[in-house]
Design a protein around this motif. Sequence first.
Motif, PDB file in Angstrom:
ATOM      1  N   PRO A   1      54.351  52.024  28.133  1.00 12.17           N
ATOM      2  CA  PRO A   1      54.293  53.001  29.228  1.00 12.17           C
ATOM      3  C   PRO A   1      53.985  52.393  30.594  1.00 12.17           C
ATOM      4  N   SER A   2      53.234  51.295  30.627  1.00 14.92           N
ATOM      5  CA  SER A   2      52.883  50.681  31.911  1.00 14.92           C
ATOM      6  C   SER A   2      53.981  49.770  32.439  1.00 14.92           C
ATOM      7  N   GLY A   3      54.958  49.418  31.568  1.00 16.41           N
ATOM      8  CA  GLY A   3      56.035  48.534  31.984  1.00 16.41           C
ATOM      9  C   GLY A   3      56.401  47.578  30.863  1.00 16.41           C
ATOM     10  N   PRO A   4      57.477  46.831  31.006  1.00 18.37           N
ATOM     11  CA  PRO A   4      57.907  45.918  29.942  1.00 18.37           C
ATOM     12  C   PRO A   4      56.954  44.740  29.767  1.00 18.37           C
ATOM     13  N   PHE A   5      56.819  44.326  28.508  1.00 18.91           N
ATOM     14  CA  PHE A   5      55.990  43.185  28.141  1.00 18.91           C
ATOM     15  C   PHE A   5      56.889  42.218  27.374  1.00 18.91           C
ATOM     16  N   ALA A   6      57.242  41.096  28.009  1.00 21.51           N
ATOM     17  CA  ALA A   6      58.196  40.160  27.428  1.00 21.51           C
ATOM     18  C   ALA A   6      57.495  38.921  26.912  1.00 21.51           C
ATOM     19  N   ILE A   7      57.852  38.509  25.684  1.00 19.28           N
ATOM     20  CA  ILE A   7      57.359  37.288  25.059  1.00 19.28           C
ATOM     21  C   ILE A   7      58.549  36.352  24.916  1.00 19.28           C
ATOM     22  N   LEU A   8      58.495  35.217  25.578  1.00 20.32           N
ATOM     23  CA  LEU A   8      59.643  34.317  25.647  1.00 20.32           C
ATOM     24  C   LEU A   8      59.269  32.953  25.081  1.00 20.32           C
ATOM     25  N   PRO A   9      60.012  32.452  24.099  1.00 22.80           N
ATOM     26  CA  PRO A   9      59.603  31.243  23.378  1.00 22.80           C
ATOM     27  C   PRO A   9      59.747  29.969  24.204  1.00 22.80           C
ATOM     28  N   LEU A  10      58.755  29.086  24.044  1.00 25.80           N
ATOM     29  CA  LEU A  10      58.786  27.751  24.641  1.00 25.80           C
ATOM     30  C   LEU A  10      58.732  26.723  23.517  1.00 25.80           C
ATOM     31  N   LYS A  11      58.960  25.463  23.858  1.00 27.78           N
ATOM     32  CA  LYS A  11      58.867  24.395  22.875  1.00 27.78           C
ATOM     33  C   LYS A  11      57.478  24.385  22.222  1.00 27.78           C
ATOM     34  N   GLY A  12      57.451  24.159  20.904  1.00 26.67           N
ATOM     35  CA  GLY A  12      56.194  24.159  20.186  1.00 26.67           C
ATOM     36  C   GLY A  12      55.715  25.568  19.921  1.00 26.67           C
ATOM     37  N   ASN A  13      54.475  25.710  19.532  1.00 30.64           N
ATOM     38  CA  ASN A  13      53.898  27.031  19.287  1.00 30.64           C
ATOM     39  C   ASN A  13      53.340  27.606  20.588  1.00 30.64           C
ATOM     40  N   ARG A  14      54.233  27.779  21.531  1.00 32.20           N
ATOM     41  CA  ARG A  14      53.854  28.322  22.831  1.00 32.20           C
ATOM     42  C   ARG A  14      54.879  29.363  23.267  1.00 32.20           C
ATOM     43  N   SER A  65      55.954  31.982  26.831  1.00 31.59           N
ATOM     44  CA  SER A  65      55.763  32.409  28.222  1.00 31.59           C
ATOM     45  C   SER A  65      55.734  33.931  28.245  1.00 31.59           C
ATOM     46  N   LEU A  66      54.838  34.498  29.021  1.00 32.91           N
ATOM     47  CA  LEU A  66      54.699  35.953  29.104  1.00 32.91           C
ATOM     48  C   LEU A  66      55.097  36.456  30.480  1.00 32.91           C
ATOM     49  N   VAL A  67      55.790  37.571  30.483  1.00 32.31           N
ATOM     50  CA  VAL A  67      56.005  38.337  31.711  1.00 32.31           C
ATOM     51  C   VAL A  67      55.525  39.742  31.386  1.00 32.31           C
ATOM     52  N   TRP A  68      54.372  40.090  31.909  1.00 31.07           N
ATOM     53  CA  TRP A  68      53.612  41.275  31.497  1.00 31.07           C
ATOM     54  C   TRP A  68      53.487  42.200  32.703  1.00 31.07           C
ATOM     55  N   THR A  69      54.126  43.358  32.637  1.00 33.63           N
ATOM     56  CA  THR A  69      54.160  44.287  33.767  1.00 33.63           C
ATOM     57  C   THR A  69      53.075  45.351  33.636  1.00 33.63           C
ATOM     58  N   GLU A  70      52.325  45.519  34.714  1.00 32.02           N
ATOM     59  CA  GLU A  70      51.275  46.535  34.782  1.00 32.02           C
ATOM     60  C   GLU A  70      51.257  47.125  36.194  1.00 32.02           C
ATOM     61  N   PRO A  71      50.701  48.335  36.369  1.00 34.37           N
ATOM     62  CA  PRO A  71      50.447  48.809  37.732  1.00 34.37           C
ATOM     63  C   PRO A  71      49.630  47.760  38.490  1.00 34.37           C
ATOM     64  N   THR A  72      49.902  47.581  39.745  1.00 36.05           N
ATOM     65  CA  THR A  72      49.320  46.471  40.501  1.00 36.05           C
ATOM     66  C   THR A  72      47.798  46.401  40.447  1.00 36.05           C
ATOM     67  N   PRO A  73      47.052  47.507  40.591  1.00 38.78           N
ATOM     68  CA  PRO A  73      45.585  47.384  40.500  1.00 38.78           C
ATOM     69  C   PRO A  73      45.130  46.850  39.147  1.00 38.78           C
ATOM     70  N   GLU A  74      45.787  47.300  38.057  1.00 34.48           N
ATOM     71  CA  GLU A  74      45.424  46.828  36.729  1.00 34.48           C
ATOM     72  C   GLU A  74      45.802  45.363  36.543  1.00 34.48           C
ATOM     73  N   ALA A  75      46.957  44.976  37.059  1.00 33.20           N
ATOM     74  CA  ALA A  75      47.382  43.576  36.963  1.00 33.20           C
ATOM     75  C   ALA A  75      46.393  42.667  37.685  1.00 33.20           C
ATOM     76  N   ASN A  76      45.955  43.078  38.866  1.00 36.12           N
ATOM     77  CA  ASN A  76      44.992  42.267  39.620  1.00 36.12           C
ATOM     78  C   ASN A  76      43.665  42.164  38.870  1.00 36.12           C
ATOM     79  N   ARG A  77      43.257  43.269  38.243  1.00 34.64           N
ATOM     80  CA  ARG A  77      42.011  43.243  37.462  1.00 34.64           C
ATOM     81  C   ARG A  77      42.120  42.273  36.288  1.00 34.64           C
ATOM     82  N   LEU A  78      43.236  42.312  35.598  1.00 32.63           N
ATOM     83  CA  LEU A  78      43.409  41.449  34.433  1.00 32.63           C
ATOM     84  C   LEU A  78      43.444  39.977  34.820  1.00 32.63           C
TER      85      LEU A  78
END
Length: 404
Positions: A207-220, A222-235
């Motif tokens: 509900p707050s926006g898309p949350f993408a998990i994108l694979p990198l080399k190894g067990n890692r 990359s995240l692109v995590w969408t939130e309302p701006t005040p919540e994103a800044n808090r996190l």
Amino acid sequence: MRDMLVVGAGYVGLSAAVAVKQAAPHLDIAVVEAAPAGVWQKDMRASAIIAAATRMLEVFGMWGDIEPDAQPITKMIVTDSKTSDPVRPVFLTFDGEVEDGRPFAHMIPNVVLVRALRGACERLGIDIHHGFSATGLSIADTHATVTASDGSVQETRLVVACDGVRSHLRDLAGIKTVSWDYGQSGIVTTVEHERPHHGCAEEHFLPSGPFAILPLKGNRSSLVWTEPTPEANRLVASDDLIFEEELERRFGHKLGALKVVGDKRAFPLGLTLARAFVAPRVALAGDAAHGIHPISGQGLNLGFKDVAALAETVVEADRLGLDIGSINILERYQAWRRFDTFRMGVTTDVLNRLFSNDLAPLRIARDFGLGIVDRLPGLKSFFVGQAAGTTAKDNPRLLAGQTI
């Protein structure tokens, strides 16, 4: 006087210089940027590069240097749920190949990509100047003059503005934009996890926006995590323990324990489209021409499409003995790229508005639509080809793996 001056030394700016110089070695091309030397080495992010763009990198002769650090995306799954839901049903899955042996995208660390492009610039004799902050632009019949804050000037037949979504050069050229803020920010970071991802990318529509998990080399990943701006800044401002706890609620536990290993940064999200991509002696490319929501992962790849189209336009004009900076030539580039960019901007805007909410009727309708697509292999193949950039009828030669 130079033939082409690229303002901005990111992926798009460096690619534009390489693409033109490789096809027309006699042209005098330079790249200038405001940032000091070495800043690019601190960028710990990674980017999704589609199959068509990897073809262009192959033509540049640099894919062999990049591939060892590139993680193929072998599969993608899409879910739609609330953060609190104990189970996230999968509504859509995509296989990762668009043709034998070629995945529709790779995840590539930004430092690896920029290092390879800078190496190509060095091999081709393209100068890169740091600390050049453009403060003035004047246009004459035969050339443009770009003035820097230190009083130095660069005269050139063509200026290519690749200086980002808040492009100062675009403003100096008098090009207006259409833009609005989504009130969201994208949190970007890298995490380690216990179990392997097997090249699988995930997009969770929350509900707050898309949350993408994108694979990198190894067990890692990359995240692109969408939130309302005040919540994103808090996190982002929170300590790693709180951040990882919130992250686990969205990421889940199927890859085991998580640990944040990259910087946590939040970027405001909005839509910005230039009203024109060109002006006399000036062409916009990349985020200077268009800034879109990351929901589709196409922002950087739109920039690579700009590069391929602009390079082909400029090189062909040069071979015919035409003025590469004339507005008549540049309008060919604009006609090539403007509609595709507008269409992608509208698509990402609609998708973000459709999925970044929890209205029951919309949720039912979008889940039904995702389910229909998942049951039609031909339609799924079409969408994968479009996402990979391999099925477009008007693709520039570089994106088809051909030299200009």
